[in-house]
Structures are given as C-alpha cells and as structure tokens.
Design an enzyme around this catalytic site. Structure first.
Site: not given
Length: 338
Positions: A14, A121, A136
C-alpha cells in the site's frame, strides 16, 4: 476518470500504491522502496555504532528486525518521507501547530493532497483539476469527493484512528490534472472496496470448513466405536500353544492402545488347570456320595459335551471322554482366569 492513475492493492504494497497515486505515475517499485529502507537502516546502524559496537544497546539494535520494511511489503513513514523528498515534497502532521496545518484544518480544500495511515495501511487523497479524489488502493477505482464532503471525510478518518499528513511542496504535473481542469469528472456510481469480492468466497470457505469439521467428527465417532469394540474383544487372556517351553515363568504383558492384555505363562496355566481338576474331582465325589447326579452329569462341561455327542454322532469311549473333559477343563480354567 480513466486518465487518473490508480493501483489496486497487491499484497502489503500500500505504501507503493499510495506514493504512485499521489504522484500520478508508476514512479516507485518495491525494489526502489526497499533500497531506500536499506539506506535508512544503514544510517541508523552508523548512528548506533557511534556509542561503540560492543555496547549492549548496539547489540540489541542489531538483533532487532528492520523498522523500515519487511518481507510482506510494509514500508515505514520514514521510507515514504524519504521517497517524497526526491520530488521536493514533505509531510506535515495534520494536527501540528504549524500555520499550514491550522489552515488545512479550517479549510481542507486549500491544500493539494493528503496521505493517511491506519494500521500500516496507506492511502492518498489528492486534488486533480479542481476536484478531490480518494485514491485508496483498496477501492476498485478513484472515488470523487466533493469539496463539502472533504472536511467530513478527513474528520471521519481521524475518528477511525487514521494519522493524517499534509503534503507540502509542488506536486509533479500529470495528464489527469490538466484534463480534469477542462472536463470535470462525473461519477454517478461510486467504486467499491476490492475486498467485497472476497466476502462471498470467505463465507463459502467457512461453510466448507464447517462441513469438513462435521464430517471429521462423524469419522472420529465411528472410529471410537470401532476401537471400543476391538478393545473389548481383545480383553482377557490369550493362550498360544506355539510358545516355546523356555518362555519366562513371569507373566508377559502386551500393551494395547488403552488397556494391557496379559498373556499367562505355562506355569500359571498348569497351576490353574491342576487346581480346577482337583476341585472338579472333589465336586464329583461329593455329588456321587449324595446320589444327586448320574455318572454322565459329572460337570456342566461334560453335560454340554454329551449333548453335542447325541446330536453329532455316537458316544465316544471313556478314554475319549476323559481327554475331552480335560480339554473342557482347560477351556473353563481359561474363562476363570478372564
């Protein structure tokens, strides 16, 4: 919307997805970020070595894994900050006392971009053209955010435990920024979380697991019943006439899964047999004196034997009867031992 660069989540990368979405291009790879992390590790090691490589602090530091990255693809905020510095960009905590942070809290649309972190994250929120987008990597695509909703969205992330950082500096130019200034995006359908695709799969896997567990329990129950039956059938004494005469006079023990099975020695069998025959003779003598039995009813074993002879064939000689009585006595002595 197709011009907006967006990477969907792969493994734990991520941090890479966040940086590339922020910069709107595939600028960083896992190898690039790993190199940055190793440089940070080496710099930290050199700082710790200043105090002496023989110190306890240095030894503990060397034994610990890297805080900047791991094999899963996680990268620390130091790695992200180092990567952004190459582009002249910096991170500023959203809740800091810096005047820029104060402006961001009062009017978030005045900034150009944010990155947020929660439980390792990372996600990016950036202005493209005159509109804001949630980039995202857990979403199937970029999510359009209105100016009004941006402040509420950042507040919601804070309430959920996210750490928010303001991006300061000039972001590199990109195609999406130029195009969306001319043709603003319209998004009637919001993107979904990519893990929603796995929800049904998880339910299915759970059902299969329960079914397998139930099947296993049934098999275990049947196996337990079988084992109990076998154990009961094997309880008691077993005599093997093929045993050599030199066998030990002591009792031999053969262990089963739950209970030992004891095999009598020849001496024990002989002693039991003699005791039984002696008792049998005394019993026959007493019954004969009292005239309570006939010669053919010397014992229950003989009675059974004679009944079988009447059915199966002619009577056998007295010598044969004695031999059969001896065998019957041995069998009954074995039952007595059990």
């Amino acid at each position: 919307m197709d011009t907006i660069f967006h990477e969907q989540q792969e493994g734990s990368l991520c941090a890479q997805h966040c940086l590339n979405a922020l910069l709107q291009g595939q600028y960083f790879s896992p190898v690039d970020l790993a190199d940055i992390a190793q440089q940070l590790d080496e710099s930290e090691r050199e700082q710790m070595a200043v105090g002496g490589i023989e110190t306890e602090e240095y030894r503990r530091f060397m034994e610990q894994p890297s805080n900047n990255f791991d094999d899963s693809g996680f990268f620390s905020i130091q790695v992200i900050e180092k990567g952004l510095s190459v582009w002249g960009l910096h991170l500023l905590p959203y809740n800091s006392q810096d005047p820029v942070a104060a402006t961001a809290r009062s009017n978030p649309v005045e900034m150009n971009a944010y990155i947020c972190n929660f439980r390792e994250h990372w996600l990016a929120i950036r202005k493209l053209g005159y509109q804001w987008f949630n980039l995202n990597s857990l979403l199937t695509g970029p999510e359009l955010i209105s100016d009004t909703y941006l402040s509420l969205f950042l507040t919601q992330l804070q309430q959920e435990g996210y750490s928010i950082f303001i991006i300061t500096g000039n972001l590199p130019e990109c195609e999406a920024d130029s195009l969306l200034k001319v043709i603003p995006a319209n998004q009637p359908i919001k993107p979904k979380l990519i893990n929603e695709k796995n929800i049904k799969k998880k339910v299915t896997d759970s059902d299969v697991k329960q079914a397998l567990e139930a099947s296993k329990n049934d098999i275990d129950a049947d196996d337990k019943i079988l084992q109990e039956t076998l154990k009961k059938s094997m309880e008691g004494y077993f005599y093997d006439e093929t045993l050599p005469s030199s066998s030990s006079n002591s009792t031999e023990v053969k262990e089963t899964e739950d209970k030992p099975i004891v095999t009598p020695s020849h001496e024990e069998i002989r002693s039991k047999r003699l005791a039984f025959l002696s008792k049998l003779e005394c019993s026959s003598s007493d019954k004969s004196d009292a005239n309570q039995t006939t010669d053919s009813e010397k014992c229950n074993g003989c009675d059974v034997l004679q009944k079988e002879q009447k059915v199966n064939g002619p009577e056998i000689s007295d010598e044969g009867n004695d031999e059969d009585m001896l065998k019957q006595a041995i069998a009954m002595s074995m039952e007595g031992l059990g």
